[in-house]
Design an enzyme around this catalytic site. Structure first.
Site, mmCIF file in Angstrom:
data_model
loop_
_atom_site.group_PDB
_atom_site.id
_atom_site.type_symbol
_atom_site.label_atom_id
_atom_site.label_comp_id
_atom_site.label_asym_id
_atom_site.label_seq_id
_atom_site.Cartn_x
_atom_site.Cartn_y
_atom_site.Cartn_z
ATOM 1 N N PRO A 2 3.896 88.011 78.988
ATOM 2 C CA PRO A 2 5.145 88.035 79.679
ATOM 3 C C PRO A 2 6.219 89.054 79.206
ATOM 4 C CG PRO A 2 4.848 85.911 78.131
ATOM 5 C CD PRO A 2 3.640 86.937 77.954
ATOM 6 N N GLU A 3 6.780 89.511 80.230
ATOM 7 C CA GLU A 3 7.446 90.725 80.318
ATOM 8 C C GLU A 3 8.916 90.419 80.353
ATOM 9 O OE1 GLU A 3 5.874 94.041 82.850
ATOM 10 O OE2 GLU A 3 3.774 92.977 82.541
#
Ligand SMILES: [Zn+2]
Length: 278
Positions: A2-3
């Protein structure tokens, strides 16, 4: 992993249910999930704390408590969901915060569950946010991130663009997806030495970084990991994960190379690597 847009989506999703809820206890199922403090101290200090704010800093989810801060980094495969407090723990559950409310509300009888198949995710409880996020670079969607700042920092760093943009102490929140997408939109080769970037290129890169992050947030992030399933930005990738497929601009095939040990996707026609005199 996840960014920024994926963690932002998780923060926005959890916020309404968590605000004002009180943590009655933490059940730790995988000890190494707790990065700080010790297990005993974590359980002792978290008990009875109320949740004042749910936010994000870089790729960290940050939760301001009545006394201190909780930071959660999802790393490769972590995910956070609300469940019935009485539900049996799933196979990959690492931590469960049981919630209660003074008055009946959305978190009543619920628990915030951290599941993480690959076990790289970490949780911190601290009074001093700088202890966890003090080294992070600016937020790319904040006012601190300006063209002037980016241009000056690129000149100063003398590193290849892709690994530099992935460096969280340089700029917080970009990972492999949004870096590849931003460099493509900016028409910059991922191996461009940062100090050779012109002012005009820095302007394009600045705009591209903000554009892809905002697109990602609007799509609720991308669902490519085997846990996070919230968003649909994966349907809008221009180059990321599209090796051998046509570039949306020129039709040449998207290529992949390894740069700083990360798979890097780009179009060698739209993003040519020039010769630099240094
Ligand atoms: Zn192209």
């Amino acid at each position: 992993m996840p960014e920024l847009p994926e963690v932002e989506t998780i923060a926005r999703t959890l916020r309404p249910a968590l605000l004002g809820a009180e943590i009655s206890e933490a059940e730790i199922r995988w000890a190494r999930t707790i990065a700080h403090p010790s297990l005993g101290e974590f359980q002792e200090r978290i008990r009875g704390q109320s949740i004042q704010e749910v936010d994000r800093r870089g790729k960290f989810l940050s939760v301001r408590l009545s006394d201190g801060y909780l930071f959660i980094h999802l790393r490769m495969s972590g995910d956070l969901v609300l469940q019935e407090a009485s539900s049996p723990p799933g196979k990959h559950e690492r931590l469960r915060w049981r919630l209660r409310r003074a008055q009946a509300g959305p978190a009543e009888g619920q628990a915030l569950v951290f599941s993480d198949p690959r076990k790289f995710g970490r949780v911190w409880l601290t009074e001093d946010p700088a202890q966890v996020v003090g080294d992070l670079g600016p937020e790319p969607l904040s006012e601190a991130f300006t063209v002037a700042w980016l241009y000056e920092q690129l000149r100063r760093h003398r590193r290849l663009l892709k690994p530099l943009l992935l460096d969280q102490t340089f700029l917080a929140g970009l990972g492999n997806i949004y870096t590849d997408e931003a460099l493509y939109l900016a028409r910059l080769h991922p191996a461009t030495p940062s100090h050779t970037v012109t002012r005009e290129q820095a302007e394009r890169l600045h705009a591209a970084i903000q554009t892809v992050l905002q697109e990602g947030i609007r799509s609720n992030g991308a669902s490519i990991d085997w846990v996070y399933r919230g968003g649909e930005f994966q349907n809008h990738f221009r180059v990321y994960g599209r090796t051998g497929q046509p570039c949306p601009t020129c039709g040449a095939l998207v290529v992949k190379l390894r740069l700083g040990q990360r798979g890097t996707h780009f179009c060698s026609t739209c993003q040519p690597l020039r010769e630099y005199a240094d």
